[in-house]
Write an enzyme that holds these catalytic residues in place. Structure first.
Site, PDB file in Angstrom:
ATOM      1  N   HIS A  12     -23.504  60.265-117.526  1.00  0.00           N
ATOM      2  CA  HIS A  12     -24.358  59.343-118.260  1.00  0.00           C
ATOM      3  C   HIS A  12     -24.611  58.074-117.449  1.00  0.00           C
ATOM      4  CE1 HIS A  12     -23.431  61.304-122.375  1.00  0.00           C
ATOM      5  NE2 HIS A  12     -24.589  61.724-121.909  1.00  0.00           N
ATOM      6  N   HIS A  39     -32.358  66.176-120.502  1.00  0.00           N
ATOM      7  CA  HIS A  39     -31.122  65.396-120.388  1.00  0.00           C
ATOM      8  C   HIS A  39     -29.930  66.313-120.118  1.00  0.00           C
ATOM      9  CE1 HIS A  39     -28.256  62.113-121.537  1.00  0.00           C
ATOM     10  NE2 HIS A  39     -27.510  63.160-121.882  1.00  0.00           N
ATOM     11  N   HIS A  41     -24.709  69.393-125.945  1.00  0.00           N
ATOM     12  CA  HIS A  41     -23.821  69.045-124.843  1.00  0.00           C
ATOM     13  C   HIS A  41     -23.948  70.091-123.746  1.00  0.00           C
ATOM     14  CE1 HIS A  41     -20.602  71.177-127.499  1.00  0.00           C
ATOM     15  NE2 HIS A  41     -21.070  72.064-126.653  1.00  0.00           N
ATOM     16  N   GLU A  63     -29.549  70.460-136.144  1.00  0.00           N
ATOM     17  CA  GLU A  63     -30.683  69.554-135.948  1.00  0.00           C
ATOM     18  C   GLU A  63     -31.993  70.307-136.149  1.00  0.00           C
ATOM     19  OE1 GLU A  63     -29.808  66.554-135.658  1.00  0.00           O
ATOM     20  OE2 GLU A  63     -27.758  66.769-134.943  1.00  0.00           O
ATOM     21  N   HIS A  77     -18.892  76.862-132.217  1.00  0.00           N
ATOM     22  CA  HIS A  77     -19.897  77.771-131.669  1.00  0.00           C
ATOM     23  C   HIS A  77     -19.436  78.439-130.376  1.00  0.00           C
ATOM     24  CE1 HIS A  77     -20.529  73.738-129.996  1.00  0.00           C
ATOM     25  NE2 HIS A  77     -20.941  74.360-128.891  1.00  0.00           N
ATOM     26  N   ASP A 109     -27.219  71.777-130.851  1.00  0.00           N
ATOM     27  CA  ASP A 109     -26.714  71.809-132.225  1.00  0.00           C
ATOM     28  C   ASP A 109     -27.803  72.350-133.146  1.00  0.00           C
ATOM     29  OD1 ASP A 109     -25.547  71.480-134.663  1.00  0.00           O
ATOM     30  OD2 ASP A 109     -25.139  69.339-134.444  1.00  0.00           O
ATOM     31  N   ASP A 169     -23.412  75.539-118.512  1.00  0.00           N
ATOM     32  CA  ASP A 169     -24.029  75.989-119.762  1.00  0.00           C
ATOM     33  C   ASP A 169     -24.463  74.805-120.626  1.00  0.00           C
ATOM     34  OD1 ASP A 169     -23.483  78.477-118.810  1.00  0.00           O
ATOM     35  OD2 ASP A 169     -22.103  79.054-120.417  1.00  0.00           O
ATOM     36  N   ASP A 215     -16.986  77.133-127.999  1.00  0.00           N
ATOM     37  CA  ASP A 215     -16.303  76.325-126.991  1.00  0.00           C
ATOM     38  C   ASP A 215     -15.377  75.353-127.733  1.00  0.00           C
ATOM     39  OD1 ASP A 215     -17.664  73.930-127.745  1.00  0.00           O
ATOM     40  OD2 ASP A 215     -19.345  74.413-126.437  1.00  0.00           O
TER      41      ASP A 215
END
Length: 559
Positions: free
Chosen positions: A253, A243, A204, A225, A189, A222, A218, A191
């Site tokens: 994380h 998140h 991500h 989903e 997509h 996905d 950025d 990257d």
């Protein structure tokens, strides 16, 4: 994920051969992974989330890694898995957790982690932050199952989660280049990190690394989903966006499975509030927004009726032998009795306490230190040169054992113990020294013991208890007083020490008025000394004199 046949055969061979090649901890690769399929899936996961390099397959196939090293890598990975113990084994529970939907940002490797007050923290940073006071963002598109306005509303709420706590504002723009560009895409997509289809990586983001790359900050979702808003169905867009925005702001994380920044999707939460670990992490980067507290203060239940009599409840007379945080409650031990409190000012035990043996069968009186072990929730009690281990309230056979069995570098007659166990470290205290013990390595860390005033500035020596409370602040008890230590400022909070039994057990705070918040002479009431004798079984002469003085004064006023 399809497994290449040749690779699978090679892995089958190495798993079989490794049955006779043991590492330093005594386990083989076969014992660690269980099957060639587990090994392949495990390697794919470890490479995908940057625990190992791309050539780890070759390293394993050529038998170039010690099984104990591979076990340590798995154990580090397990620290980020929800409800999985860090055993170092690819068991069924671990494999199931690895298959759960999660964020695509790699997990911290564990190398070079910073410490706060001598302890590793749960949250992590990705290496940068935004200096601009106002950060712009743009939503480029929407998934087919949601309309564009619903997506914008969910993402606006996600930004508000963070804006509440830091001195930054977020402004949506509808055209041009924004600081944070947000889009939905499938597989390759735009990257170098393609998505993997449904139910794997959900999204991500790229942190503000400061390299000037337009992709910094950025967020990519996905599009394979199925996203939703304000419902338990499918994948909640608000939670995923909040998140990923954390990553865009510079957070990595967290090992805290209850944190928003934990890697795995936790499901829709209608009344979501940002957990404290995330607040601590983001405010460490940006500071706090005006009028927004950095930490949750302990609230003290007010004493509604002053107690101006010498007939004090037993708990209000106590200087304890041991204070520890066990199973979500604070336990305070004195000789053959214990007291228990969950919320400040709301004790769960009567003023006279309970007999320790009524709860912990076989435990001797006069316990000096205790803590709950992180990875199996077992409780360790220490007295003299020995320690006992309990599974809940059930004593394990074969104890007591010598403290030297844990490490020959640990002394006997410990005065306190506290664990920040998610990082496998226990801090033991004795006579002004701190011993940091590694639960997995089974040894005291190099360079320890440290002087307590170096590891925890402002905390006195000769402690009677230490614990980390549910507000994630460190509490140190000496005699009748306690000190709250702030991991961020690396010092004791203003207004401390305070009377422990007043704040936590609801005793009359006026009985401890001589201490005050600015008086450092906290030994006035017999708080103890550095030889481990706290002198707290009876009220000190000075304390009795103070009570008599108040009593005489009250008679004079009434007459």
């Amino acid at each position: 994920m399809a497994v290449d046949r040749l690779s699978y055969l090679l892995l089958s061979v190495i798993v079989s051969m490794s049955a006779v090649c043991r590492g330093t901890q005594g386990k083989t690769i076969q014992e660690i992974v269980g099957s060639p399929q587990n090994l392949q899936n495990g390697l794919d996961y470890l490479k995908k989330y940057s625990y190992v390099g791309d050539k780890m397959d070759e390293t394993v196939v050529n038998n170039m890694i010690d099984p104990s090293e591979f076990e340590a890598i798995i154990r580090n990975m397990q620290l980020y898995l929800p409800d999985v113990d860090p055993t170092g084994i690819l068991d069924d529970k671990t494999m199931a957790a690895m298959a759960m939907p999660r964020c695509g940002v790699p997990d911290p490797s564990g190398e070079g982690d910073e410490t706060i007050g001598g302890r590793l923290r749960r949250f992590s940073h990705s290496g940068g932050r935004w200096e601009e006071r106002t950060i712009t963002y743009r939503v480029l598109n929407a998934p087919p199952e949601l309309n564009y306005d619903a997506v914008r509303e969910a993402i606006r709420r996600a930004y508000n989660v963070w804006q509440t706590f830091i001195p930054r504002d977020f402004e949506e723009v509808s055209s041009g280049q924004a600081d944070i560009m947000m889009k939905f895409g499938e597989y390759h997509h735009g990257d170098p990190y393609p998505f993997d289809g449904p139910s794997g990586t959900l999204a991500h983001a790229f942190g503000p690394f400061g390299y000037g790359d337009p992709i910094e900050g950025d967020v990519h979702f996905d599009d394979s989903e199925t996203f939703s808003v304000r419902t338990f169905d499918d994948i909640n867009l608000f939670l995923v966006a909040a998140h990923e925005i954390g990553h865009s702001l510079g957070l990595g994380h967290s090992q805290d499975s209850t944190a928003l920044m934990a890697p795995f999707y936790s499901g829709y939460q209608p009344n979501f509030e940002l957990p404290y670990d995330d607040i601590l992490g983001i405010q460490t980067l940006y500071g706090s927004r005006p009028d927004t507290p950095r930490e949750k203060p302990v609230t003290v239940k007010p004493v509604t009726q002053a107690m101006q009599t010498t007939e004090l409840p037993l708990v209000c007379q106590m200087s304890f032998d041991c204070v520890a945080y066990i199973r979500g409650d604070i336990f305070a031990f004195k000789e053959d009795r214990f007291w228990r409190v969950r919320e400040p000012g709301k004790p769960l035990t009567p003023a006279d306490g309970y007999k320790t043996n009524e709860l912990f069968k076989g435990l001797p009186s006069g316990i000096q230190a205790a803590y709950e072990r992180y990875y199996d929730q077992r409780i360790l009690f220490f007295k003299g040169m020995e320690y006992w281990v309990y599974d809940g309230i059930v004593p394990l056979p074969g104890y007591p054992k010598l403290i030297a069995n844990l490490s020959s570098d640990l002394p006997g007659n410990l005065q306190a113990a506290a664990t920040w166990g998610e990082y496998n470290k226990v801090h033991f205290f004795k006579r002004g020294r701190v011993y940091r013990y590694d639960e997995f390595e089974k040894k005291v860390d190099e360079g320890y013991p440290y002087p307590i005033d170096s590891a925890f500035p402002g905390v006195p020596k000769g402690l009677d208890g230490a614990f980390r409370y549910n507000d994630k602040m460190a509490y140190f008890v000496k005699g009748k007083y306690f000190f709250r230590y702030n991991d961020i400022t690396k010092k004791v909070d203003e207004g401390y020490p305070r009377p422990f039994v007043a704040d936590f057990f609801g005793c009359n705070p006026n009985l401890y008025i001589f201490n005050g918040v600015n008086n450092t002479d906290y030994d006035y009431f017999g708080m103890g000394n550095d030889n481990g004798n706290n002198g707290g079984s009876v009220l000190s002469i000075n304390f009795i004199f103070h009570i008599l003085l108040m009593f005489i004064t009250s008679l004079a006023v009434s007459s």
